[in-house]
Each structure stands twice: as C-alpha cells, then as structure tokens.
Design a protein around this motif. Structure first.
Motif, PDB file in Angstrom:
ATOM      1  N   PHE A   1      12.325   3.424   5.614  1.00  0.00           N
ATOM      2  CA  PHE A   1      12.682   3.032   4.392  1.00  0.00           C
ATOM      3  C   PHE A   1      11.699   3.984   3.264  1.00  0.00           C
ATOM      4  O   PHE A   1      12.401   4.839   2.673  1.00  0.00           O
ATOM      5  N   ASP A   2      10.524   3.793   3.528  1.00  0.00           N
ATOM      6  CA  ASP A   2       9.507   5.295   2.132  1.00  0.00           C
ATOM      7  C   ASP A   2      10.404   6.017   2.684  1.00  0.00           C
ATOM      8  O   ASP A   2      10.800   7.156   1.576  1.00  0.00           O
ATOM      9  N   ALA A   3      11.088   6.808   3.972  1.00  0.00           N
ATOM     10  CA  ALA A   3      11.472   8.409   4.027  1.00  0.00           C
ATOM     11  C   ALA A   3      13.075   8.060   3.323  1.00  0.00           C
ATOM     12  O   ALA A   3      13.350   9.583   2.374  1.00  0.00           O
ATOM     13  N   GLY A   4      14.009   7.179   3.144  1.00  0.00           N
ATOM     14  CA  GLY A   4      15.100   7.532   2.355  1.00  0.00           C
ATOM     15  C   GLY A   4      14.552   6.696   0.747  1.00  0.00           C
ATOM     16  O   GLY A   4      15.994   7.827   0.220  1.00  0.00           O
ATOM     17  N   LEU A   5      13.176   6.619   0.192  1.00  0.00           N
ATOM     18  CA  LEU A   5      13.000   6.905  -1.055  1.00  0.00           C
ATOM     19  C   LEU A   5      12.532   8.427  -0.710  1.00  0.00           C
ATOM     20  O   LEU A   5      13.344   8.313  -2.432  1.00  0.00           O
TER      21      LEU A   5
ATOM     22  N   THR B   1       6.475   8.130  -5.439  1.00  0.00           N
ATOM     23  CA  THR B   1       5.293   7.162  -4.940  1.00  0.00           C
ATOM     24  C   THR B   1       5.437   7.071  -3.246  1.00  0.00           C
ATOM     25  O   THR B   1       4.665   7.430  -2.489  1.00  0.00           O
ATOM     26  N   ALA B   2       6.487   7.334  -2.634  1.00  0.00           N
ATOM     27  CA  ALA B   2       6.928   7.261  -1.601  1.00  0.00           C
ATOM     28  C   ALA B   2       6.081   8.649  -0.406  1.00  0.00           C
ATOM     29  O   ALA B   2       5.572   7.929   0.593  1.00  0.00           O
TER      30      ALA B   2
ATOM     31  N   LEU C   1       1.499  13.532  -9.227  1.00  0.00           N
ATOM     32  CA  LEU C   1       2.795  13.642  -8.978  1.00  0.00           C
ATOM     33  C   LEU C   1       3.327  15.067  -9.169  1.00  0.00           C
ATOM     34  O   LEU C   1       4.281  15.318  -8.147  1.00  0.00           O
ATOM     35  N   ARG C   2       2.671  15.907 -10.168  1.00  0.00           N
ATOM     36  CA  ARG C   2       3.172  17.018  -9.607  1.00  0.00           C
ATOM     37  C   ARG C   2       3.005  17.913  -8.364  1.00  0.00           C
ATOM     38  O   ARG C   2       3.569  18.564  -7.531  1.00  0.00           O
ATOM     39  N   LEU C   3       1.699  17.518  -8.139  1.00  0.00           N
ATOM     40  CA  LEU C   3       1.125  17.979  -6.613  1.00  0.00           C
ATOM     41  C   LEU C   3       1.579  17.314  -5.471  1.00  0.00           C
ATOM     42  O   LEU C   3       2.706  18.148  -4.471  1.00  0.00           O
ATOM     43  N   THR C   4       2.317  16.750  -5.654  1.00  0.00           N
ATOM     44  CA  THR C   4       3.192  15.487  -4.465  1.00  0.00           C
ATOM     45  C   THR C   4       4.676  16.577  -4.867  1.00  0.00           C
ATOM     46  O   THR C   4       4.746  16.587  -3.105  1.00  0.00           O
ATOM     47  N   ALA C   5       5.193  16.396  -5.765  1.00  0.00           N
ATOM     48  CA  ALA C   5       6.500  17.001  -5.826  1.00  0.00           C
ATOM     49  C   ALA C   5       6.711  18.414  -5.378  1.00  0.00           C
ATOM     50  O   ALA C   5       7.496  18.765  -4.776  1.00  0.00           O
ATOM     51  N   ALA C   6       5.085  19.226  -5.943  1.00  0.00           N
ATOM     52  CA  ALA C   6       5.517  20.378  -5.454  1.00  0.00           C
ATOM     53  C   ALA C   6       5.461  20.256  -3.396  1.00  0.00           C
ATOM     54  O   ALA C   6       5.676  21.646  -3.029  1.00  0.00           O
TER      55      ALA C   6
ATOM     56  N   ARG D   1       9.385   3.208 -15.429  1.00  0.00           N
ATOM     57  CA  ARG D   1       7.257   2.911 -15.333  1.00  0.00           C
ATOM     58  C   ARG D   1       7.354   1.491 -14.275  1.00  0.00           C
ATOM     59  O   ARG D   1       6.597   1.644 -13.374  1.00  0.00           O
ATOM     60  N   SER D   2       7.858   0.558 -14.713  1.00  0.00           N
ATOM     61  CA  SER D   2       7.838  -0.880 -14.220  1.00  0.00           C
ATOM     62  C   SER D   2       9.211  -0.762 -12.792  1.00  0.00           C
ATOM     63  O   SER D   2       8.967  -0.632 -11.996  1.00  0.00           O
ATOM     64  N   ALA D   3       9.766  -0.316 -12.749  1.00  0.00           N
ATOM     65  CA  ALA D   3      10.679   0.441 -11.281  1.00  0.00           C
ATOM     66  C   ALA D   3       9.831   0.924  -9.960  1.00  0.00           C
ATOM     67  O   ALA D   3      10.087   0.438  -9.208  1.00  0.00           O
ATOM     68  N   VAL D   4       9.305   2.184 -10.791  1.00  0.00           N
ATOM     69  CA  VAL D   4       8.449   2.972 -10.165  1.00  0.00           C
ATOM     70  C   VAL D   4       7.066   2.291  -9.116  1.00  0.00           C
ATOM     71  O   VAL D   4       7.071   2.128  -8.291  1.00  0.00           O
ATOM     72  N   SER D   5       6.573   0.982  -9.937  1.00  0.00           N
ATOM     73  CA  SER D   5       5.172   0.762  -9.169  1.00  0.00           C
ATOM     74  C   SER D   5       5.925  -0.617  -8.411  1.00  0.00           C
ATOM     75  O   SER D   5       5.497  -0.874  -7.746  1.00  0.00           O
ATOM     76  N   ALA D   6       7.243  -0.862  -8.819  1.00  0.00           N
ATOM     77  CA  ALA D   6       7.740  -2.143  -8.260  1.00  0.00           C
ATOM     78  C   ALA D   6       8.327  -1.433  -6.974  1.00  0.00           C
ATOM     79  O   ALA D   6       7.680  -2.024  -5.480  1.00  0.00           O
ATOM     80  N   ALA D   7       8.428   0.046  -6.869  1.00  0.00           N
ATOM     81  CA  ALA D   7       8.795   0.751  -5.203  1.00  0.00           C
ATOM     82  C   ALA D   7       7.735   0.771  -4.790  1.00  0.00           C
ATOM     83  O   ALA D   7       7.734   1.080  -3.163  1.00  0.00           O
TER      84      ALA D   7
END
Ligand code: ADP
Length: 586
Positions: free
Chosen positions: A128-132, A311-312, A6-11, A185-191
């Motif tokens: 879709f993913d880019a919108g997220l 995640t996207a 997550l950190r790497l992706t965000a960075a 968490r459950s919302a993120v996994s649903a994404a």
C-alpha cells in the motif's frame, strides 16, 4: 509533516529512486511541457479561428486554420500519450525498487526488529505505502509540472487576449489556491491514517489465517469477521476522508471559478454595451480561463498526491533506516573451525530491561551432546539463540574454538550451525527444494542421501511425484513427523559441525518419535550438539546436562548422577515420572 522533513524526504526519494532513471523522467517531463505548450497554442488558435473563419472570413483561412488546429491537437495527444507511458514506466520501476529495498532490509534485520512488528505491517508497507510513493512520483511530480506549465500557458493566453479580464482572474486566483490548499492538507493527513489502518487490516487478516485452527475450534469465525470488518471500516473511513477532501475540492473550486466567469461576463457585457468587443479574443480568453480552472484543480490534486506519497515515503524510510544491530563487526574474519568447541563464558543477557541470563558458563566439547533442561521460561531457548547470534550477549562471551562469535562474520558462523526446531518450517515449494534449501545446487543423489539419513526417503518415494511433490503453505499436507524428517534431511545436507536442537520430537506421536530419534541419533554423531530437552527421556543420551532455572545454571552433570540427587533435576524427573530411580528405594 514539516516542510524541512518534506524536502529531505523528497530529496532522498529523488536521489535514490528517480535519478537512476532520469532519462525516462526527463522525457516524461519534456512531454508534460510539450503538452502544456500545445494546449496553449491550441487556445491561441481560437482567436484567429473565430475572427477569420466566422466573424470576418479571410480567404485562405479555411484551408489553413483547421489543418493547423488538427496538427496541434495531434501533437498534444502524442505528448500526452508519451508522458503517460514514460511516467508509468518510471512509477512501476520505482515501486519495484522500493519493494526490493524494503524486503532486503527486513529480511536482513535482527530477529528482535522483525519481531517488534507484526509481519502485516511490512506487507502493507510494501503493497500500500509503496503505491502511494509511486503516485507521488508520477501523477504528483509530473502532474504538478504539467499542470503548472498549462496554467502558465493559459495565463499567457489570457493576458494576451485581454489583460483587463486577466486582472479579474488574477484577483480570484489566491482565494481559489488557498481553498484548495486546505483540502489538500486534510487529504494528506488522512493518508497517514489510511496507512496505519492498512497495516492494522493486513495484520488482522494474516492473524486470522495463522491462527485458523484456534479460530475454528473456538467457533470464532464471526468474531474474526467483526475484527477484520472493524479494520476494513477504519481503513475505509480514512480513505474516504482523503477521497472526499479531494472530491470536495472540485465543486468548491468550480463554484469559485464560475463566480470568476460571472464577473468576467459582467465586465464583457458592460464593454459590449459600449461597443468595444472582440469576439475572437473573448472566446480565446474564455477557453483559457476554463483551461486554467482545470489546471488549478489538477494541480491541487497533484500536490495532494505528492503530500500523501511523501508521508508514505517518510514511513518507509524509517523502516529502511532501521540498521540491524547484529551484523559483521568491522574487520570480522571468517570463523576458523578446528574442533567446533562451543563455550559460554560468564554470559549475561537481557531483552531490554529484564535480565534473562546471568553467569552462564557452559561448554560443549568436540563430539559432545549437551542437554539444557529446566522449567519453561528458564532461558533455554535464549541460550540456544545466542550461538548463531540471533541475539548478542549483554555481558560475557560466546566463543567457538576460542573465537568470540561477535568477531567472526555472520555468514561463516551460521554456515557451521544446523538448527532443528519443534515446529519445522517448510516453504511452499517441492520437497526437493525444501531439503536443498540448506545447500542450493545440491545434486539429486546428495538430496536423496540426506533424506535417507533422516528416515524420510521411504515416505517421499511413495508420493506420486516423489521429491517433486509440492508441499502446501507451511507444509500442511504432510504429517508433523514427515515435516520434521524433511527438516532434519535439510540439516543432514548442510552437514554442519554444530547442531542446535529444540527437542524436535516433543510435538510428535510415539511412532514418529522413534523414527526421528533414530535419525537424530545419526545426525548428532560426530557433531557438537546443544539440545533443549523437554522430555527427560531424551536426556539420557547426552554427555552432560545443564539444569537452567531463572536464567542461571543451577546443576550440571550426567543424567544418572543428577537424577539421584535432590536438586531441581531430580524433582523434574519425579514430576515426569520418567526414568526416576527414587533415592530411598536404591
Ligand atoms: P525457555 O526456552 O527456557 O522456555 P526462554 O529462553 O524462551 O525460556 O525465555 C526466557 C525468558 O526470556 C522468559 O522470561 C521470557 O519471557 C523472556 N523472553 C523470551 N523471548 C523474549 C523476547 N523476544 N523479548 C522479551 N523477553 C523474552
């Protein structure tokens, strides 16, 4: 997703997409902070407002306090508006950048990579993913900052209003935070599921349109409806799961907050019974508690949006990181062309495990046309694909004028090659633009000359808008022969020394075929041509025929010699009953 990922992706997201517009982002964050400060100040005003205007009116307060409150409210509104505008700007720029990068990557990737996924997957990623990711960077990131600061402001107001009451709220907050985290968490996994099902949906839709004729002739509209409906339902399920997790977070946290309120009221009632109460301070505390409740809820939402976006982003980075394997070698030079001699030297090729070509030695000398003949699946298209490096050989080499195609730049290599396929592809644009595609900036005279050479000028001139006629999606408003002639005009305009033809007449009627044969005759003259021949009648004009069977060259020679032999070529000729001169009869 692990926190390290997550950190790497965000960075990475921040570095590539947010840093370039850090001023707008900083402005947005500053506005978010200002919003929180104004909110806190407004809350702080409640205590003097109640105490000095209502409980024990102070002279002068009436002129001061309402104006001050109005000014603070205006400041808060302005901060909120500016924050919205700047974060929208940042978000939309980010999406545009991301879409541009994705497309650049995909359009430059290898044929093998593009074909490994359905185009629907790329479409869905871009839309879709880019919108997220945008949501994560705006509502997620800025929302988190704004709500955290608001929470701090509310906490300060609570602490200063009544620290004992603040303690009650402090005890309740971890419980609330943990509950919200679960939902998040459950919302993120649903994404993650929603992204996959969005890909599946766009794939299903595109497929139905690509194969519309098959769909119609098989009367399978209903089947396609069901297939797309199933994809829609699956996508809805995931989206709903995410939305519900977010929606459930509100009532649960609200109930917990109200329990806290009840506890606070109980304490305050007990204090009032003892005659110890400050109504202004209590009201300020109460309002701050409400504001904190809302901030916590929105903070949870911001974290969820952020998690979904990351995640996207991770999925998008996977696509962005797929380096094309076919690219310029370091130190690659431009192809130096003298005669355009094409040579295959001991070429072997496999798409993965399966060996498709073995020991292929083939030559097309200057001015020659060589024909590839053989049963389907023999490897003819694969041979043709190796010349412009759509794929790279696994062993041996393909050389043009003695230069390995892998040692020259892709652009200089492909500049010298013209390609005509069985199914010509036209872009959704004018005829003029479709011909000029091979040479942007060509003059009208050059385009017309190319069209004349391709026997296309006459039919184009008869169209009401001539060269400016728009050809529909994939050129469906033209006949197969007309489309093919436009594709051939494109190659005339490019005027390449090397030609690759995948028998361009095999899908046509006899009359179109004659016109196109003539055009092709003109096209081939003076060039080096490798031709895949599906009809043996086409082969007669070739200087040499290579008969391919199961990835190997099994016979080589002129048509007239081969047809008299007893090999595969002779059998193929017999099967087609074309031009066959039975050995026995001669
Ligand atoms: P031809 O043009 O003679 O009909 P191809 O060159 O298209 O034959 O195919 C040769 C062999 O390679 C066939 O067995 C085919 O199944 C296989 N093949 C073709 N394209 C691919 C691909 N993209 N991935 C894996 N195998 C492939």
């Amino acid at each position: 997703m692990g926190s390290a990922v997550l950190r790497l992706t965000a960075a990475r997201l921040a570095k590539r997409y947010l840093t370039p517009r850090w001023t707008a982002l900083a402005a947005s964050l500053a506005c978010a902070a200002a919003f929180a400060i104004f909110s806190g100040l407004l809350l702080k005003m409640l205590r003097p407002a109640v105490n000095e205007l209502i409980v024990r009116p102070r002279p002068g307060a009436l002129a001061e306090l309402p104006l001050l409150i109005a000014a603070l409210a205006a400041g808060r509104g302005l901060a909120q508006a500016l924050q919205g505008v700047t974060s929208n700007w940042v978000g939309n720029q980010l999406v545009a950048d991301l879409q541009r990068d994705l497309f650049s990557r995909v359009v430059r990737s290898d044929l093998a990579q593009v074909r490994s996924k359905h185009s629907g997957v790329f479409v869905s990623q871009m839309l879709f993913d880019a919108g997220l990711v945008r949501e994560a960077s705006t509502n997620g990131l800025i929302g988190a900052v704004q709500q955290s600061l608001t929470l701090v402001a509310a906490a300060l107001v609570m602490a200063f209003s009544d620290w004992k009451l603040a303690l009650i709220a402090l005890v309740a907050s971890p419980v609330i935070a943990m509950t919200l985290r679960r939902f998040s968490r459950s919302a993120v996994s649903a994404a993650s599921g929603a992204m996959k099902s969005s890909s599946a949906l766009s794939t299903a839709i595109l497929e139905s349109f690509d194969g519309i004729r098959v769909v119609k002739i098989e009367n399978s509209e209903e089947f396609e409806e069901k297939r797309v409906q199933a994809a829609i339902r699956s996508r809805q399920r995931h989206l709903l799961k995410g939305d519900n997790a977010r929606a459930l977070a509100a009532p649960v946290s609200e109930t917990l907050m109200t329990w806290t309120v009840a506890a606070v009221l109980a304490y305050e009632g007990w204090q009032a019974g003892l005659g110890r109460t400050n109504i202004g301070a209590f009201l300020a505390f109460f309002a701050a508690l409400m504001m904190a409740a809302q901030a916590i809820r929105q903070l949870a939402n911001a974290f969820t949006v952020f998690g979904q976006g990351m995640t996207a982003a991770r999925r998008l980075f996977e696509t962005l990181d797929a380096e094309p394997r076919i690219r310029d070698a370091s130190g690659a030079r431009a192809l130096r062309l003298s005669q355009a001699r094409v040579q295959f030297e001991n070429v072997g090729f496999s798409y993965g495990d399966e060996q498709v070509l073995e020991d292929v030695d083939l030559e097309a000398a200057p001015g020659e046309t060589v024909a590839l003949v053989g049963p389907s699946g023999a490897g003819k298209s694969t041979i043709v694909n190796l010349v412009p490096r759509f794929f790279d050989v696994t062993s041996g080499r393909v050389a043009i004028d003695g230069q390995d195609v892998r040692s020259v730049t892709l652009a200089s290599l492909r500049d010298q090659i013209g390609l005509v396929t069985q199914e010509p592809f036209l872009f959704d644009d004018t005829i003029r633009a479709n011909i000029a595609y091979s040479r942007p900036g060509a003059s009208s005279a050059q385009i017309e000359a190319a069209a004349r050479a391709a026997a296309a000028h006459d039919f184009i001139a008869q169209l009401p808008l001539g060269y400016d006629t728009q050809v529909g999606e994939a050129g469906l408003r033209l006949s197969g022969g007309q489309r093919q002639r436009i594709a051939i005009a494109r190659v005339f305009l490019k005027d390449p020394p090397i030609l690759l033809l995948d028998e361009p007449t095999s899908a046509l009627d006899a009359e179109s075929e004659i016109q196109i044969q003539e055009a092709l005759g003109r096209l081939i003259t003076g060039r080096v041509t490798i031709l895949i021949a599906h009809r043996l009648s086409t082969v007669r004009g070739a200087d040499r025929v290579y008969v391919i069977d199961r990835g190997r060259i099994v016979e080589t020679g002129a048509h007239s010699a081969l047809v008299r032999g007893s090999g595969l070529y002779s059998r193929l000729a017999q099967a087609q009953d074309l031009d066959h001169e039975p050995v026995a009869a001669s």
